[in-house]
Write an enzyme that holds these catalytic residues in place. Sequence first.
Site, PDB file in Angstrom:
ATOM      1  N   GLY A 116       0.780  -1.241   0.000  1.00 16.77           N
ATOM      2  CA  GLY A 116       0.000   0.000   0.000  1.00 16.77           C
ATOM      3  C   GLY A 116       0.808   1.286   0.000  1.00 16.77           C
ATOM      4  O   GLY A 116       0.340   2.325  -0.456  1.00 16.77           O
ATOM      5  N   GLU A 163       3.795   4.140   5.809  1.00 15.64           N
ATOM      6  CA  GLU A 163       2.617   3.262   5.703  1.00 15.64           C
ATOM      7  C   GLU A 163       1.502   3.963   4.935  1.00 15.64           C
ATOM      8  O   GLU A 163       1.490   5.196   4.842  1.00 15.64           O
ATOM      9  CB  GLU A 163       2.193   2.884   7.134  1.00 15.64           C
ATOM     10  CG  GLU A 163       0.948   2.045   7.296  1.00 15.64           C
ATOM     11  CD  GLU A 163       1.004   0.664   6.665  1.00 15.64           C
ATOM     12  OE1 GLU A 163       1.219   0.587   5.438  1.00 15.64           O
ATOM     13  OE2 GLU A 163       0.772  -0.327   7.377  1.00 15.64           O
ATOM     14  N   ASP A 202      -5.302   2.361  10.710  1.00 17.95           N
ATOM     15  CA  ASP A 202      -6.712   2.135  11.025  1.00 17.95           C
ATOM     16  C   ASP A 202      -6.811   1.714  12.494  1.00 17.95           C
ATOM     17  O   ASP A 202      -6.859   2.572  13.376  1.00 17.95           O
ATOM     18  CB  ASP A 202      -7.260   1.077  10.058  1.00 17.95           C
ATOM     19  CG  ASP A 202      -8.738   0.812  10.233  1.00 17.95           C
ATOM     20  OD1 ASP A 202      -9.412   1.598  10.905  1.00 17.95           O
ATOM     21  OD2 ASP A 202      -9.230  -0.196   9.673  1.00 17.95           O
ATOM     22  N   LYS A 248      -7.005   7.047  10.069  1.00 19.45           N
ATOM     23  CA  LYS A 248      -8.438   6.829  10.281  1.00 19.45           C
ATOM     24  C   LYS A 248      -8.664   6.671  11.787  1.00 19.45           C
ATOM     25  O   LYS A 248      -8.772   5.561  12.306  1.00 19.45           O
ATOM     26  CB  LYS A 248      -8.864   5.560   9.530  1.00 19.45           C
ATOM     27  CG  LYS A 248     -10.353   5.419   9.327  1.00 19.45           C
ATOM     28  CD  LYS A 248     -10.713   4.019   8.858  1.00 19.45           C
ATOM     29  CE  LYS A 248     -10.514   3.798   7.383  1.00 19.45           C
ATOM     30  NZ  LYS A 248     -10.990   2.440   6.958  1.00 19.45           N
ATOM     31  N   PHE A 262     -14.212   2.918   3.782  1.00 19.85           N
ATOM     32  CA  PHE A 262     -13.188   2.108   3.129  1.00 19.85           C
ATOM     33  C   PHE A 262     -12.543   2.883   1.992  1.00 19.85           C
ATOM     34  O   PHE A 262     -13.183   3.231   1.007  1.00 19.85           O
ATOM     35  CB  PHE A 262     -13.745   0.772   2.634  1.00 19.85           C
ATOM     36  CG  PHE A 262     -12.640  -0.200   2.374  1.00 19.85           C
ATOM     37  CD1 PHE A 262     -12.075  -0.906   3.413  1.00 19.85           C
ATOM     38  CD2 PHE A 262     -12.124  -0.346   1.103  1.00 19.85           C
ATOM     39  CE1 PHE A 262     -11.010  -1.774   3.189  1.00 19.85           C
ATOM     40  CE2 PHE A 262     -11.062  -1.208   0.865  1.00 19.85           C
ATOM     41  CZ  PHE A 262     -10.508  -1.919   1.911  1.00 19.85           C
ATOM     42  N   ASP A 293      -5.881  -0.666  -1.693  1.00 18.42           N
ATOM     43  CA  ASP A 293      -6.618  -1.583  -2.569  1.00 18.42           C
ATOM     44  C   ASP A 293      -7.969  -1.980  -2.014  1.00 18.42           C
ATOM     45  O   ASP A 293      -8.244  -1.871  -0.819  1.00 18.42           O
ATOM     46  CB  ASP A 293      -5.806  -2.867  -2.767  1.00 18.42           C
ATOM     47  CG  ASP A 293      -5.811  -3.738  -1.518  1.00 18.42           C
ATOM     48  OD1 ASP A 293      -5.369  -3.251  -0.457  1.00 18.42           O
ATOM     49  OD2 ASP A 293      -6.281  -4.890  -1.586  1.00 18.42           O
ATOM     50  N   ARG A 327      -5.059   0.153  -6.650  1.00 18.87           N
ATOM     51  CA  ARG A 327      -3.863   0.752  -6.055  1.00 18.87           C
ATOM     52  C   ARG A 327      -3.273   1.822  -6.967  1.00 18.87           C
ATOM     53  O   ARG A 327      -2.575   2.723  -6.511  1.00 18.87           O
ATOM     54  CB  ARG A 327      -2.790  -0.316  -5.818  1.00 18.87           C
ATOM     55  CG  ARG A 327      -3.151  -1.358  -4.774  1.00 18.87           C
ATOM     56  CD  ARG A 327      -1.909  -2.189  -4.447  1.00 18.87           C
ATOM     57  NE  ARG A 327      -2.212  -3.391  -3.699  1.00 18.87           N
ATOM     58  CZ  ARG A 327      -2.359  -3.460  -2.380  1.00 18.87           C
ATOM     59  NH1 ARG A 327      -2.252  -2.386  -1.642  1.00 18.87           N
ATOM     60  NH2 ARG A 327      -2.631  -4.603  -1.782  1.00 18.87           N
TER      61      ARG A 327
HETATM   62  P1  IMP Z   1      -4.487  -1.565  11.004  1.00 17.71           P
HETATM   63  O1  IMP Z   1      -3.535  -2.622  11.471  1.00 17.71           O
HETATM   64  O2  IMP Z   1      -5.905  -1.877  11.412  1.00 17.71           O
HETATM   65  O3  IMP Z   1      -4.084  -0.172  11.403  1.00 17.71           O
HETATM   66  O4  IMP Z   1      -4.587  -1.669   9.440  1.00 17.71           O
HETATM   67  C1  IMP Z   1      -3.554  -1.413   8.647  1.00 17.71           C
HETATM   68  C2  IMP Z   1      -3.731  -2.009   7.273  1.00 17.71           C
HETATM   69  O5  IMP Z   1      -5.096  -2.361   6.947  1.00 17.71           O
HETATM   70  C3  IMP Z   1      -3.340  -0.978   6.277  1.00 17.71           C
HETATM   71  O6  IMP Z   1      -1.966  -1.009   6.041  1.00 17.71           O
HETATM   72  C4  IMP Z   1      -4.162  -1.371   5.069  1.00 17.71           C
HETATM   73  O7  IMP Z   1      -3.468  -2.335   4.326  1.00 17.71           O
HETATM   74  C5  IMP Z   1      -5.410  -1.967   5.626  1.00 17.71           C
HETATM   75  N1  IMP Z   1      -6.515  -0.981   5.652  1.00 17.71           N
HETATM   76  C6  IMP Z   1      -7.075  -0.393   6.732  1.00 17.71           C
HETATM   77  N2  IMP Z   1      -8.052   0.463   6.376  1.00 17.71           N
HETATM   78  C7  IMP Z   1      -8.115   0.417   5.020  1.00 17.71           C
HETATM   79  C8  IMP Z   1      -8.945   1.095   4.033  1.00 17.71           C
HETATM   80  O8  IMP Z   1      -9.829   1.928   4.322  1.00 17.71           O
HETATM   81  N3  IMP Z   1      -8.689   0.795   2.728  1.00 17.71           N
HETATM   82  C9  IMP Z   1      -7.739  -0.091   2.352  1.00 17.71           C
HETATM   83  N4  IMP Z   1      -6.948  -0.747   3.230  1.00 17.71           N
HETATM   84  C10 IMP Z   1      -7.145  -0.507   4.561  1.00 17.71           C
HETATM   85 MG    MG Z   2      -1.016  -2.074   4.254  1.00 16.25          MG
END
Ligand code: IMP
Ligand code: MG
Length: 184
Positions: free
Chosen positions: A52, A107, A111, A139, A160, A167, A173
């Site tokens: 990403g 990164e 999220d 986010k 999302f 993606d 992407r």
């Molecule tokens: P986290 O571990 O929950 O912070 O998520 C991190 C990973 O989840 C990111 O590096 C993304 O690959 C994926 N991700 C989280 N939210 C989104 C989104 O809204 N769109 C696409 N990928 C997401």
């Molecule tokens: Mg990622």
Amino acid sequence: EVFEGIQKKAQEVYDNANATQEEINAKAAEIGQQIEKDFAGEEVVLIGILRGAVLWMGDIMKNVNLDMVIDFMAVSSYGASTKSSGVVKINKDLDTNISGKNVIIVEDIVDSGTTLNYLKAYLQNHDAKCVKICTLLDKPEGRRVDIDVDYIGFTVDDRFIVGYGLDFDQKYRNLPYITYLEQE
Ligand code: IMP
Ligand code: MG
């Protein structure tokens, strides 16, 4: 022709662009200057998280005029329940010795914070001098673990997001803008 097809599909499926390439360029320049200031006279190691972060990594690295080494890591979560378990699988490890180095993780989005929380601890355990986080998107409503994010491009709602590296089912992407999945 293929790209046009993808864009056309994206227009049908997704709401229109939030941040454009111009806005992203301006933000990368701003963050690049901040990183130069924060690490003036020092060396930095930028670690891009595949896949990403590819576009954002390119934007940030060309805007930071310091001694720099880059590397990449690829990680994935163990299934759906792992957002809370915090277990992250490393699919591609570092090729660089980061002992005593200033590390900046690049990164796409923070999220829940699970991935970066794990990665930050992992890199600290490899004796980095410091570990900072530079994300294209934040986010905050999705957050489950407390984590300091040092450099943030844009803050987004709890939707999302796709495009500019992010993606949906490995697609979109390559869109040169940030947009989000339309919600019914
Ligand atoms: P986290 O571990 O929950 O912070 O998520 C991190 C990973 O989840 C990111 O590096 C993304 O690959 C994926 N991700 C989280 N939210 C989104 C989104 O809204 N769109 C696409 N990928 C997401
Ligand atoms: Mg990622």
